[in-house]
Write a protein that holds these residues in place. Sequence first.
Motif, PDB file in Angstrom:
ATOM      1  N   VAL A  68       0.857  -1.232  -0.052  1.00 12.33           N
ATOM      2  CA  VAL A  68      -0.205  -0.095  -0.008  1.00 12.33           C
ATOM      3  C   VAL A  68       0.813   1.177  -0.027  1.00 12.33           C
ATOM      4  O   VAL A  68       0.761   2.269  -0.699  1.00 12.33           O
ATOM      5  CB  VAL A  68      -1.140  -0.078   1.189  1.00 12.33           C
ATOM      6  N   LYS A  73      -1.139   6.804  -2.932  1.00  7.90           N
ATOM      7  CA  LYS A  73      -2.568   7.021  -2.831  1.00  7.90           C
ATOM      8  C   LYS A  73      -3.093   6.910  -4.162  1.00  7.90           C
ATOM      9  O   LYS A  73      -2.862   7.228  -5.372  1.00  7.90           O
ATOM     10  CB  LYS A  73      -2.510   8.734  -2.526  1.00  7.90           C
ATOM     11  N   GLY A  74      -4.329   6.131  -4.203  1.00  7.78           N
ATOM     12  CA  GLY A  74      -4.770   5.739  -5.421  1.00  7.78           C
ATOM     13  C   GLY A  74      -4.389   4.661  -6.283  1.00  7.78           C
ATOM     14  O   GLY A  74      -4.534   4.461  -7.488  1.00  7.78           O
ATOM     15  N   ARG A  76      -2.418   1.249  -7.828  1.00  7.63           N
ATOM     16  CA  ARG A  76      -3.145  -0.147  -8.165  1.00  7.63           C
ATOM     17  C   ARG A  76      -2.021  -1.301  -7.777  1.00  7.63           C
ATOM     18  O   ARG A  76      -0.584  -1.341  -8.077  1.00  7.63           O
ATOM     19  CB  ARG A  76      -3.148  -0.378  -9.724  1.00  7.63           C
ATOM     20  N   ASP A  93     -10.339  -2.167   4.870  1.00  8.39           N
ATOM     21  CA  ASP A  93     -11.201  -1.449   4.308  1.00  8.39           C
ATOM     22  C   ASP A  93     -11.134  -0.013   4.372  1.00  8.39           C
ATOM     23  O   ASP A  93     -10.220   0.600   5.358  1.00  8.39           O
ATOM     24  CB  ASP A  93     -12.481  -1.556   5.129  1.00  8.39           C
ATOM     25  N   GLY A  94     -11.338   0.584   3.380  1.00  4.72           N
ATOM     26  CA  GLY A  94     -11.424   2.382   3.396  1.00  4.72           C
ATOM     27  C   GLY A  94      -9.888   2.865   2.829  1.00  4.72           C
ATOM     28  O   GLY A  94      -9.614   4.153   2.755  1.00  4.72           O
ATOM     29  N   GLU A  95      -9.081   1.918   2.655  1.00  5.99           N
ATOM     30  CA  GLU A  95      -7.848   2.363   2.241  1.00  5.99           C
ATOM     31  C   GLU A  95      -7.946   2.955   0.551  1.00  5.99           C
ATOM     32  O   GLU A  95      -8.810   2.326  -0.099  1.00  5.99           O
ATOM     33  CB  GLU A  95      -6.771   0.982   2.269  1.00  5.99           C
ATOM     34  N   ASP A  96      -7.301   3.890   0.398  1.00  9.99           N
ATOM     35  CA  ASP A  96      -7.195   4.145  -1.109  1.00  9.99           C
ATOM     36  C   ASP A  96      -6.616   3.639  -2.058  1.00  9.99           C
ATOM     37  O   ASP A  96      -5.466   4.177  -2.457  1.00  9.99           O
ATOM     38  CB  ASP A  96      -6.891   5.632  -0.932  1.00  9.99           C
ATOM     39  N   PHE A  97      -6.821   2.529  -2.621  1.00  4.30           N
ATOM     40  CA  PHE A  97      -5.882   1.508  -3.530  1.00  4.30           C
ATOM     41  C   PHE A  97      -6.857   0.474  -4.033  1.00  4.30           C
ATOM     42  O   PHE A  97      -7.938   0.392  -3.553  1.00  4.30           O
ATOM     43  CB  PHE A  97      -4.610   0.765  -2.885  1.00  4.30           C
ATOM     44  N   SER A  98      -6.581  -0.083  -5.284  1.00  6.46           N
ATOM     45  CA  SER A  98      -7.201  -1.060  -5.922  1.00  6.46           C
ATOM     46  C   SER A  98      -6.211  -2.152  -6.026  1.00  6.46           C
ATOM     47  O   SER A  98      -5.123  -2.228  -6.016  1.00  6.46           O
ATOM     48  CB  SER A  98      -7.780  -0.875  -7.154  1.00  6.46           C
TER      49      SER A  98
END
Length: 211
Positions: A68, A73-74, A76, A93-98
């Motif tokens: 992560v 941030k954001g 992949r 949950d809620g973390e900003d990644f895919s």
Amino acid sequence: DDDDDIPQLSSHALAALQEFYLEQQQREGMKTSQGFNQYSIGSIEEDWQLSQFWYSDETALCLAKEAVLAAGKGGRIACVSAPSVYQKLKAQDGEDFSVCILEYDRRFSVYGEEFIFYDYNHPLDLPENLLPHSFDIVVADPPYLSEECLQKTAETIKYLTKGKILLCTGAVMEEQAAKLLGVKMCKFIPKHSRNLANEFRCYVNYASGLD
């Protein structure tokens, strides 16, 4: 009697088998009744026949957090044959990644569109929508300690990553890993939920938090 040649289980073996199935049913029932988290380690159990060896809880969490941070941030993240890291990532949950999981074991298809069937023997046989260099970091754990397996998995990693690589494999693969992927061994030593005979290590090609 035509049935004479059919092997019969002894009453003791049959009772043991019935007990095993009953326990399994109860366990499945518990998972359902407790709102079992499908992303937790153990929701899909390791299959040694597929050369699966799950990381310990602490190791999986440490590698997930590192991925992560490295992705940003954001970002992949692609997990190649590293399902226990994927499960820990999904639990955040809620973390900003895919994240996507590339895995041979089709049981992981329960994770929906994020699951991509992957056979290292065909390293570039990937869906068309999986664009080259579209992941900020690739976390990979080749299923076998062999030069051929690492070589083919390396093709997949290089196709997917924008640059950053986090590789987990045996210490004996250090030279090959450096040659194929330009990665260096970290100080962090990954542990598995069951002890492996081979010394296992992490390798990266960027300044990581694993040193």
